[in-house]
Design a protein around this motif. Structure first.
Motif, short mmCIF file in Angstrom:
data_model
loop_
_atom_site.label_atom_id
_atom_site.label_comp_id
_atom_site.label_asym_id
_atom_site.label_seq_id
_atom_site.Cartn_x
_atom_site.Cartn_y
_atom_site.Cartn_z
N LEU A 2 0.84 -1.20 0.00
CA LEU A 2 0.00 0.00 0.00
C LEU A 2 0.87 1.25 0.00
O LEU A 2 1.92 1.29 0.64
CB LEU A 2 -0.90 0.03 1.23
CG LEU A 2 -1.99 -1.03 1.34
CD1 LEU A 2 -2.75 -0.86 2.64
CD2 LEU A 2 -2.93 -0.98 0.17
N ASP A 58 -2.69 5.29 1.06
CA ASP A 58 -3.63 4.18 1.19
C ASP A 58 -3.55 3.57 2.58
O ASP A 58 -4.57 3.22 3.18
CB ASP A 58 -3.36 3.11 0.13
CG ASP A 58 -3.89 3.50 -1.24
OD1 ASP A 58 -4.97 4.12 -1.31
OD2 ASP A 58 -3.23 3.17 -2.25
N GLU A 61 -6.60 3.47 5.14
CA GLU A 61 -7.04 2.16 5.65
C GLU A 61 -7.06 2.16 7.17
O GLU A 61 -8.00 1.66 7.79
CB GLU A 61 -6.12 1.05 5.12
CG GLU A 61 -6.67 -0.33 5.33
CD GLU A 61 -7.99 -0.60 4.60
OE1 GLU A 61 -8.84 -1.29 5.20
OE2 GLU A 61 -8.20 -0.11 3.47
N ALA A 107 -4.58 8.49 -1.96
CA ALA A 107 -5.18 7.16 -1.78
C ALA A 107 -6.10 6.86 -2.95
O ALA A 107 -6.59 7.77 -3.63
CB ALA A 107 -5.95 7.09 -0.47
N ASP A 132 -11.46 4.33 -4.42
CA ASP A 132 -12.28 3.35 -3.70
C ASP A 132 -12.03 3.43 -2.20
O ASP A 132 -12.96 3.42 -1.39
CB ASP A 132 -11.99 1.94 -4.21
CG ASP A 132 -12.83 0.90 -3.48
OD1 ASP A 132 -14.07 1.04 -3.49
OD2 ASP A 132 -12.24 -0.02 -2.88
N ARG A 133 -10.79 3.54 -1.82
CA ARG A 133 -10.44 3.61 -0.39
C ARG A 133 -10.97 4.91 0.21
O ARG A 133 -11.47 4.92 1.33
CB ARG A 133 -8.93 3.48 -0.22
CG ARG A 133 -8.56 3.01 1.14
CD ARG A 133 -7.13 2.56 1.25
NE ARG A 133 -7.06 1.11 1.29
CZ ARG A 133 -6.56 0.34 0.31
NH1 ARG A 133 -6.08 0.86 -0.77
NH2 ARG A 133 -6.55 -0.96 0.44
N ARG A 148 -14.65 4.52 0.80
CA ARG A 148 -14.88 3.71 2.00
C ARG A 148 -14.71 4.54 3.26
O ARG A 148 -15.47 4.40 4.22
CB ARG A 148 -13.94 2.51 2.02
CG ARG A 148 -14.33 1.42 1.04
CD ARG A 148 -13.42 0.19 1.07
NE ARG A 148 -13.12 -0.26 2.40
CZ ARG A 148 -11.88 -0.56 2.82
NH1 ARG A 148 -10.85 -0.45 2.01
NH2 ARG A 148 -11.68 -0.97 4.06
#
Length: 150
Positions: free
Chosen positions: A7, A11, A15, A74, A77-78, A81
């Protein structure tokens, strides 16, 4: 899911923020459920961990607000989220706030009812002057102190 070694720093940070936000959301939801069920003692089980995570969340949120570049790189998609996790967190905070306000209202009502009952059962003074306390006061050892905010 990729391993954390692959990552990017952005990211990885996003996360970690997602994990933190989801855990905090879960704990606060458990507290809200306990308050809604009129079991505040169950909410107390999570207070210490919630306080620790809330402090970390506050620091990390301030760090990201101060330097958006930390998460900007990032993956989309992350970041989505993280936005969804944050929205769920905001919703559970609002739910907890309502549950705590309701519990506070009920508690204040109970305290007020008990205080009123105690006051109603106290003997009333009859007459005026130093000797007008009445016999009921000499045998009444009930003391009560109330704060109007309860």
């Amino acid at each position: 899911m990729m391993s954390s070694a692959s990552l990017s720093p952005s990211d990885e940070r996003v996360e970690q923020l997602i994990i933190l936000t989801e855990r905090l959301t879960d704990l606060i939801a458990k507290q809200a459920t306990a308050f809604e069920a009129r079991r505040p003692h169950e909410a107390a089980r999570h207070v210490e961990e919630t306080a620790k995570l809330a402090n970390v969340y506050r620091h990390e949120s301030a760090r990201v607000r101060g330097n958006v570049a930390l998460v900007q790189a990032a993956t989309p998609d992350r970041r989505r989220r993280l936005v969804r996790a944050t929205e769920a967190f905001d919703a559970v905070l609002a739910r907890q706030s309502r549950a705590i306000a309701a519990a506070k209202t009920v508690t204040e009502g109970l305290v007020r009812a008990v205080a009123n009952e105690i006051a109603a059962q106290r003997p009333q003074a009859a007459g005026y002057g130093p000797s007008a306390h009445g016999a009921g006061y000499a045998n009444n050892a009930t003391a009560i102190t109330l704060n109007r905010k309860a």
